[in-house]
Design a protein around this motif. Structure first.
Motif, PDB file in Angstrom:
ATOM      1  N   GLU A  15       0.850  -1.410   0.004  1.00 27.09           N
ATOM      2  CA  GLU A  15      -0.219   0.120  -0.011  1.00 27.09           C
ATOM      3  C   GLU A  15       0.900   1.347   0.017  1.00 27.09           C
ATOM      4  O   GLU A  15       0.486   2.426  -0.642  1.00 27.09           O
ATOM      5  CB  GLU A  15      -1.011  -0.056   1.049  1.00 27.09           C
ATOM      6  CG  GLU A  15      -2.129  -0.884   1.143  1.00 27.09           C
ATOM      7  CD  GLU A  15      -2.936  -0.503   0.212  1.00 27.09           C
ATOM      8  OE1 GLU A  15      -3.165   0.625  -0.352  1.00 27.09           O
ATOM      9  OE2 GLU A  15      -4.047  -1.358  -0.353  1.00 27.09           O
ATOM     10  N   THR A  16       2.059   1.154   0.726  1.00 31.94           N
ATOM     11  CA  THR A  16       2.772   2.537   0.859  1.00 31.94           C
ATOM     12  C   THR A  16       3.679   2.698  -0.338  1.00 31.94           C
ATOM     13  O   THR A  16       3.624   3.861  -1.097  1.00 31.94           O
ATOM     14  CB  THR A  16       3.913   2.350   1.895  1.00 31.94           C
ATOM     15  OG1 THR A  16       3.259   2.115   3.237  1.00 31.94           O
ATOM     16  CG2 THR A  16       4.750   3.260   2.068  1.00 31.94           C
ATOM     17  N   ILE A  17       4.207   1.615  -1.135  1.00 30.99           N
ATOM     18  CA  ILE A  17       4.657   1.564  -2.318  1.00 30.99           C
ATOM     19  C   ILE A  17       3.748   2.233  -3.503  1.00 30.99           C
ATOM     20  O   ILE A  17       4.014   3.400  -4.075  1.00 30.99           O
ATOM     21  CB  ILE A  17       5.261   0.510  -2.696  1.00 30.99           C
ATOM     22  CG1 ILE A  17       6.450  -0.065  -2.003  1.00 30.99           C
ATOM     23  CG2 ILE A  17       6.003   0.627  -4.389  1.00 30.99           C
ATOM     24  CD1 ILE A  17       6.871  -1.447  -2.382  1.00 30.99           C
ATOM     25  N   ALA A  18       2.337   1.756  -3.470  1.00 26.39           N
ATOM     26  CA  ALA A  18       1.318   2.202  -4.556  1.00 26.39           C
ATOM     27  C   ALA A  18       1.133   3.825  -4.218  1.00 26.39           C
ATOM     28  O   ALA A  18       0.921   4.466  -4.993  1.00 26.39           O
ATOM     29  CB  ALA A  18       0.285   1.251  -4.259  1.00 26.39           C
ATOM     30  N   ARG A  19       0.932   3.990  -3.158  1.00 30.21           N
ATOM     31  CA  ARG A  19       0.498   5.564  -2.600  1.00 30.21           C
ATOM     32  C   ARG A  19       1.480   6.402  -3.108  1.00 30.21           C
ATOM     33  O   ARG A  19       1.398   7.416  -3.562  1.00 30.21           O
ATOM     34  CB  ARG A  19       0.316   5.650  -1.304  1.00 30.21           C
ATOM     35  CG  ARG A  19       0.042   7.119  -0.771  1.00 30.21           C
ATOM     36  CD  ARG A  19      -0.229   7.067   0.757  1.00 30.21           C
ATOM     37  NE  ARG A  19       0.722   6.488   1.488  1.00 30.21           N
ATOM     38  CZ  ARG A  19       1.844   7.179   1.904  1.00 30.21           C
ATOM     39  NH1 ARG A  19       2.116   8.422   1.616  1.00 30.21           N
ATOM     40  NH2 ARG A  19       2.784   6.425   2.740  1.00 30.21           N
ATOM     41  N   ILE A  20       2.925   6.052  -2.799  1.00 30.09           N
ATOM     42  CA  ILE A  20       4.151   7.091  -3.192  1.00 30.09           C
ATOM     43  C   ILE A  20       4.162   7.142  -4.639  1.00 30.09           C
ATOM     44  O   ILE A  20       4.341   8.225  -5.265  1.00 30.09           O
ATOM     45  CB  ILE A  20       5.207   6.563  -2.483  1.00 30.09           C
ATOM     46  CG1 ILE A  20       5.645   6.391  -0.936  1.00 30.09           C
ATOM     47  CG2 ILE A  20       6.608   7.162  -3.199  1.00 30.09           C
ATOM     48  CD1 ILE A  20       5.111   7.810  -0.430  1.00 30.09           C
ATOM     49  N   LEU A  21       4.073   6.130  -5.331  1.00 30.33           N
ATOM     50  CA  LEU A  21       4.189   6.243  -7.086  1.00 30.33           C
ATOM     51  C   LEU A  21       2.891   6.754  -7.496  1.00 30.33           C
ATOM     52  O   LEU A  21       3.188   7.709  -8.512  1.00 30.33           O
ATOM     53  CB  LEU A  21       4.419   4.811  -7.459  1.00 30.33           C
ATOM     54  CG  LEU A  21       5.453   3.893  -6.975  1.00 30.33           C
ATOM     55  CD1 LEU A  21       5.725   2.695  -7.624  1.00 30.33           C
ATOM     56  CD2 LEU A  21       6.866   4.851  -7.573  1.00 30.33           C
ATOM     57  N   GLN A  22       1.566   6.873  -6.903  1.00 32.82           N
ATOM     58  CA  GLN A  22       0.558   7.319  -7.412  1.00 32.82           C
ATOM     59  C   GLN A  22       0.643   8.845  -7.133  1.00 32.82           C
ATOM     60  O   GLN A  22       0.388   9.772  -8.133  1.00 32.82           O
ATOM     61  CB  GLN A  22      -0.827   6.695  -6.697  1.00 32.82           C
ATOM     62  CG  GLN A  22      -1.076   5.467  -7.058  1.00 32.82           C
ATOM     63  CD  GLN A  22      -1.794   4.621  -6.262  1.00 32.82           C
ATOM     64  OE1 GLN A  22      -2.686   5.367  -5.446  1.00 32.82           O
ATOM     65  NE2 GLN A  22      -2.069   3.520  -6.434  1.00 32.82           N
ATOM     66  N   GLU A  23       1.214   9.315  -5.871  1.00 35.43           N
ATOM     67  CA  GLU A  23       1.260  10.624  -5.473  1.00 35.43           C
ATOM     68  C   GLU A  23       2.192  11.504  -6.395  1.00 35.43           C
ATOM     69  O   GLU A  23       1.901  12.462  -6.982  1.00 35.43           O
ATOM     70  CB  GLU A  23       1.756  10.781  -4.310  1.00 35.43           C
ATOM     71  CG  GLU A  23       0.650  10.405  -3.102  1.00 35.43           C
ATOM     72  CD  GLU A  23       1.189  10.560  -1.817  1.00 35.43           C
ATOM     73  OE1 GLU A  23       2.372  10.677  -1.522  1.00 35.43           O
ATOM     74  OE2 GLU A  23       0.337  10.233  -0.833  1.00 35.43           O
ATOM     75  N   ASN A  24       3.330  10.670  -7.037  1.00 32.74           N
ATOM     76  CA  ASN A  24       4.160  11.357  -8.051  1.00 32.74           C
ATOM     77  C   ASN A  24       3.977  11.099  -9.579  1.00 32.74           C
ATOM     78  O   ASN A  24       4.524  11.427 -10.194  1.00 32.74           O
ATOM     79  CB  ASN A  24       5.553  10.647  -7.713  1.00 32.74           C
ATOM     80  CG  ASN A  24       6.265  11.212  -6.316  1.00 32.74           C
ATOM     81  OD1 ASN A  24       6.878  12.230  -6.288  1.00 32.74           O
ATOM     82  ND2 ASN A  24       5.945  10.446  -5.433  1.00 32.74           N
ATOM     83  N   GLN A  25       2.604  10.490  -9.773  1.00 27.33           N
ATOM     84  CA  GLN A  25       2.064  10.553 -11.038  1.00 27.33           C
ATOM     85  C   GLN A  25       2.863   9.523 -12.049  1.00 27.33           C
ATOM     86  O   GLN A  25       3.148  10.018 -12.990  1.00 27.33           O
ATOM     87  CB  GLN A  25       1.810  11.916 -11.557  1.00 27.33           C
ATOM     88  CG  GLN A  25       0.571  12.492 -10.628  1.00 27.33           C
ATOM     89  CD  GLN A  25       0.511  13.929 -11.246  1.00 27.33           C
ATOM     90  OE1 GLN A  25       1.394  14.622 -11.860  1.00 27.33           O
ATOM     91  NE2 GLN A  25      -0.671  14.681 -11.205  1.00 27.33           N
ATOM     92  N   LEU A  26       3.320   8.477 -11.437  1.00 30.61           N
ATOM     93  CA  LEU A  26       4.209   7.340 -12.489  1.00 30.61           C
ATOM     94  C   LEU A  26       3.420   6.365 -12.351  1.00 30.61           C
ATOM     95  O   LEU A  26       2.649   5.720 -11.547  1.00 30.61           O
ATOM     96  CB  LEU A  26       5.243   7.120 -11.562  1.00 30.61           C
ATOM     97  CG  LEU A  26       6.272   8.234 -11.176  1.00 30.61           C
ATOM     98  CD1 LEU A  26       7.310   7.786 -10.198  1.00 30.61           C
ATOM     99  CD2 LEU A  26       7.102   8.842 -12.719  1.00 30.61           C
TER     100      LEU A  26
END
Length: 350
Positions: A46-57
């Protein structure tokens, strides 16, 4: 986070949550080898997904289960069925972290590959920093756990000694070889074949391939669940692999230079001792049959012949290794100009 460091503009594409895009459009592959990490697995994904989504990748998360026995396999299988951004790679048994990481590399589809441990000690929030450094023209960016939250005797002291020794032997001056949090350009790991404990020597292997390497400080957290799977027992294996890396760095394409040199030296010493004993026998008339020097001369000469033969065999094996795979002994970083074809006489920038 500006994704312009990767080909394709993820921001303009409008990344949707938990949607994996086609191969040609994926920015990031997050590779996570794991063994008995059932408690930390949901939080980590969940943390990896959230970080990458927040950075629009655009991204995919590849979790490689290395024969877990605590329920991680079943949980990972269930999570992969529920999420479209998660791929579960389940190995048949426990092969070790190197094999698990290699399996993740083979499955990765992103332009950049991020690796990190599954125990939550690496912080996914550092991923944007790794990508920003990678965008400066580097091929590999390694994390440096400046404030490690590990046991002093079993982890910190051996790690400092190992990092110093590895840096001296390989010539790659980074502080923390053992940090799993790294960012690689995908084309870099394509040609890497990992065996033994070589995952911790990836910067050295990348250096052999001509990669540009950087290191940045990253956060490191105390373990929240379970216990460490690694201890002092791996030290011997690491030392053996270090010899392998040194040989690959110095003599991969010219093994005769090491075997032949020692073989020639051994033969010359054997011949020199033999000439001395011949002088003693015929000029001085002394018996030499019971002299230790005679046995030493024979052993040195035969050892030299064997080492020289090993060098010839290693040369043949090296050629088979490169030619059978059509693997060149060089790596081109860049060719500038469309007319800079081989044999055209046009100079290219390499």
């Amino acid at each position: 986070m500006n994704s312009s460091l990767l080909s394709g503009d993820a921001k303009e594409r409008g990344i949707q949550e938990r949607v994996v895009l086609p191969h040609s459009l994926l920015d990031i592959s997050a590779v996570v080898p794991l063994y008995n990490e059932v408690e930390s697995l949901p939080v980590l994904v969940e943390t990896i997904a959230r970080i990458l989504q927040e950075n629009q990748l655009s991204y995919e998360i590849i979790c490689v289960d290395d024969g877990s026995r605590d329920g991680s396999t079943e949980l990972l299988r269930q999570m992969a069925q529920q999420r479209t951004d998660l791929k579960a790679v389940l190995l048949r048994r426990n092969y070790g972290q190197t094999a698990a990481m290699a399996a993740g590399f083979h499955q990765a589809r992103g332009k950049v590959i991020i690796t990190l441990d599954a125990d939550l000690q690496n912080d996914p929030a550092d991923i944007p920093n790794l990508l920003a450094k990678l965008s400066e023209g580097y091929d590999l960016v390694s994390g440096w756990r400046k404030q490690r939250q590990d046991a002093m005797v079993t982890r910190l002291v051996p790690s400092k000694i190992a990092n110093w020794l590895i840096a001296k032997v390989t010539g790659v001056q980074i502080h923390d070889y053992g940090c799993s949090l790294k960012a690689y350009r995908a084309e870099l790991v394509t040609d890497m074949n990992l065996y033994g404990e070589l995952h911790r020597f990836l910067p050295a292997l990348a250096f052999i391939e001509g990669a540009r390497i950087a290191e940045i400080p990253v956060r490191h957290h105390a373990r929240q669940f379970g216990k460490s799977k690694y201890g002092l027992g791996r030290t011997f294996r690491v030392v053996m692999d270090l010899f392998t890396i040194y040989f690959m760095k110095r003599f991969l394409t010219r093994p005769m230079h090491v075997f032949g040199w020692f073989g020639l030296l051994s033969m010359l010493l054997g011949i020199a001792i033999g000439l001395y004993l011949t002088f003693v026998k015929f000029a001085l008339g002394e018996a030499i049959g019971d002299r230790p020097l005679l046995f030493l001369a024979v052993v040195l000469f035969l050892t030299g012949v064997q080492l020289f033969s090993f060098g010839l065999l290693a040369e043949l094996l090296m050629r088979t290794y490169h030619e059978s795979q059509k693997r060149p002994i060089y790596r081109i970083r860049e060719v500038v100009g469309s007319s800079a074809a081989p044999g055209s006489g046009v100079q290219s920038s390499v």
